[in-house]
Design a protein around this motif. Structure first.
Motif, mmCIF file in Angstrom:
data_model
loop_
_atom_site.group_PDB
_atom_site.id
_atom_site.type_symbol
_atom_site.label_atom_id
_atom_site.label_comp_id
_atom_site.label_asym_id
_atom_site.label_seq_id
_atom_site.Cartn_x
_atom_site.Cartn_y
_atom_site.Cartn_z
ATOM 1 N N THR A 10 35.154 42.025 24.352
ATOM 2 C CA THR A 10 34.835 40.727 24.449
ATOM 3 C C THR A 10 33.813 40.328 25.575
ATOM 4 O O THR A 10 33.499 39.110 25.784
ATOM 5 N N PHE A 12 30.156 41.361 27.932
ATOM 6 C CA PHE A 12 28.792 41.392 27.352
ATOM 7 C C PHE A 12 28.428 42.383 26.846
ATOM 8 O O PHE A 12 27.906 42.220 25.750
ATOM 9 N N ALA A 13 28.153 43.455 27.086
ATOM 10 C CA ALA A 13 27.873 44.854 26.487
ATOM 11 C C ALA A 13 28.780 45.184 25.383
ATOM 12 O O ALA A 13 28.320 45.467 24.233
ATOM 13 N N ARG A 35 42.528 41.284 26.250
ATOM 14 C CA ARG A 35 43.754 41.010 26.894
ATOM 15 C C ARG A 35 44.086 39.490 26.256
ATOM 16 O O ARG A 35 43.233 38.603 25.874
ATOM 17 N N SER A 38 41.855 36.951 27.371
ATOM 18 C CA SER A 38 40.312 37.128 27.296
ATOM 19 C C SER A 38 39.672 36.051 26.566
ATOM 20 O O SER A 38 39.929 35.597 25.849
ATOM 21 N N ASP A 56 45.989 45.588 27.702
ATOM 22 C CA ASP A 56 45.598 45.676 29.114
ATOM 23 C C ASP A 56 45.424 47.177 29.691
ATOM 24 O O ASP A 56 46.423 47.656 29.536
ATOM 25 N N LEU A 57 44.334 47.487 30.029
ATOM 26 C CA LEU A 57 44.337 48.974 30.081
ATOM 27 C C LEU A 57 44.880 49.440 31.465
ATOM 28 O O LEU A 57 44.958 50.561 31.544
ATOM 29 N N LEU A 78 34.156 50.525 27.919
ATOM 30 C CA LEU A 78 33.321 49.676 28.669
ATOM 31 C C LEU A 78 34.084 48.834 29.517
ATOM 32 O O LEU A 78 33.614 48.051 30.597
ATOM 33 N N SER A 82 33.682 44.376 36.394
ATOM 34 C CA SER A 82 32.279 44.867 36.560
ATOM 35 C C SER A 82 31.452 44.215 37.536
ATOM 36 O O SER A 82 30.230 44.364 37.735
ATOM 37 N N TYR A 149 32.739 49.023 44.028
ATOM 38 C CA TYR A 149 32.642 48.855 42.618
ATOM 39 C C TYR A 149 31.849 50.242 42.473
ATOM 40 O O TYR A 149 32.245 51.206 41.231
ATOM 41 N N LYS A 153 33.095 53.625 40.074
ATOM 42 C CA LYS A 153 32.065 54.257 38.858
ATOM 43 C C LYS A 153 32.002 55.633 39.196
ATOM 44 O O LYS A 153 31.739 56.468 38.340
ATOM 45 N N ARG A 184 25.359 37.456 29.171
ATOM 46 C CA ARG A 184 25.521 38.201 30.433
ATOM 47 C C ARG A 184 26.442 36.897 31.094
ATOM 48 O O ARG A 184 26.163 36.018 31.253
#
Ligand code: NDP
Length: 328
Positions: A10, A12-13, A35, A38, A56-57, A78, A82, A149, A153, A184
């Motif tokens: 859901t 952007f990318a 979610r 979302s 939900d991860l 993804l 972010s 962040y 990563k 975006r």
């Protein structure tokens, strides 16, 4: 590949990746996690073409169930917290969503005995502090992350490496440099400027664009080129490897702003907003994607000017709809 799972579909990318797979690889079943809360607007046009799983991860049970149902041959991972500035105010949450959730994903793959290719959306932010003489940045550059962040990563990236080495999990790590385009989130720099311009044109904002640091140099790729790269990473990338995905063209945020302002239909002025300055910002992010190009044949096809024009158009439609709703 017959069945793929996109975590964060859901977003952007993720939504652009779903568009790409459905358009270019018909016959591939596209599953995605979301979610219950979302926002679905990025995938509304795909409602009948994709299968959404409530997941939900951060919850290992939900992750295992999602994999059990979808049994993907490729996972495009993804989903993430972010946004760099939020990682300063919510560092623990950022780690939970980005790092611990990825462990849930990997452990569920192992527990279920699946063997998917897993593309992990890592980031150029991992390079962080880049010294003079280190650009364009190759994969061999030291990682000197400058935000929570970026550290999260790095952890996602190294977990991919470690699970490949320890368990043979087919992780392909991509270090994406900035990507932009329609959909975006409004907090990200190009989208934010484009949104402000569209808001000013539509009479929702006084004619002033508020900006943060304009001196950073960034390497922008259109999101549609980026998601094609993600697909190629999964299909042609070498498991265990890490690849930069970048345009190789660096421009200052100031120059990007100037080009966007030139597209505005109304006059406006630019003002610095101290609230938009970060505790430590990465000055230069300019990538060398030659390793990825050699492995997959990828090259970006969309000019930055089109990315900017499409992003402004996206926000113009948004404000046109708001005017209709407001009855003006
Ligand atoms: P977005 O913020 O637009 O999308 C993030 C997605 O993750 C959303 O769908 C969000 O769903 C989902 N998500 C967040 N938390 C959870 C959770 N706990 N469980 C399940 N889903 C969750 O990000 P982008 O599309 O821009 O980025 C995609 C990936 O690429 C991210 O990993 C990002 O770090 C990485 N990346 C992005 C770059 C860029 O320039 N765009 C550059 C380099 C890397 P919800 O709507 O429910 O919040």
């Amino acid at each position: 590949m017959n069945r793929v799972l996109i975590t964060g579909i859901t977003g952007f990318a993720g939504s652009h990746l779903a568009d790409y797979v459905l358009a270019e690889h018909p016959g591939v079943e596209v599953w995605g996690t979301c979610r219950w809360r979302s926002r679905r607007e990025n995938v509304l046009h795909l409602e009948t073409k994709i299968r959404l799983l409530d997941c939900d991860l951060a919850d290992p049970t939900a992750v295992k169930r999602a994999l059990e149902i979808s049994r993907p041959e490729a996972i495009f991972h993804l989903a993430a917290q972010s946004f760099v500035p939020t990682s300063w105010t919510a560092p623990a949450e950022t780690f939970h969503v980005n790092v611990i959730a990825q462990i849930h994903l990997f452990e569920a793959i192992r527990a279920l005995g699946l063997d998917p290719v897993v593309q992990i959306a890592c980031s150029s932010e991992e390079y962080g502090l880049v010294l003079p003489g280190e650009t364009p940045i190759t994969e061999a550059n030291p990682l000197r992350p400058l935000s929570p962040y970026a550290v999260s990563k790095v952890a996602q990236d190294f977990l991919g490496y470690q699970y490949f080495k320890s368990y043979g999990l087919r992780a392909v790590r991509t270090r994406g440099f900035n990507h932009e385009g329609p959909r975006r989130g409004e907090v990200f720099v190009m989208s934010n400027f484009a949104r402000q311009i569209a808001a000013i044109e539509a009479g929702f904002q006084e004619p002033v664009i508020r900006v943060g640091n304009l001196d950073s140099v960034r390497d922008f790729t259109d999101v549609r080129d980026m998601v094609r790269a993600y697909w190629l990473a999964a299909v042609r990338g070498e498991p265990g490897e890490v690849y930069n995905i970048a345009s190789g063209r660096g421009i200052t945020i100031r120059s990007m702003l100037d080009q966007l302002v030139a597209m505005s239909r109304t006059p406006l002025r630019v003002e610095t907003d101290p609230a938009r300055l970060r505790p430590s910002d990465v000055e230069v992010l300019l990538g060398d994607a030659s390793k990825f190009r050699a492995a997959t044949g990828w090259a970006p096809a969309i000019e930055l000017e089109r990315t900017m024009a499409d992003t402004i158009e996206y926000w113009r439609s948004h404000f046109a709809a708001r005017r209709v709703l407001a009855g003006v």
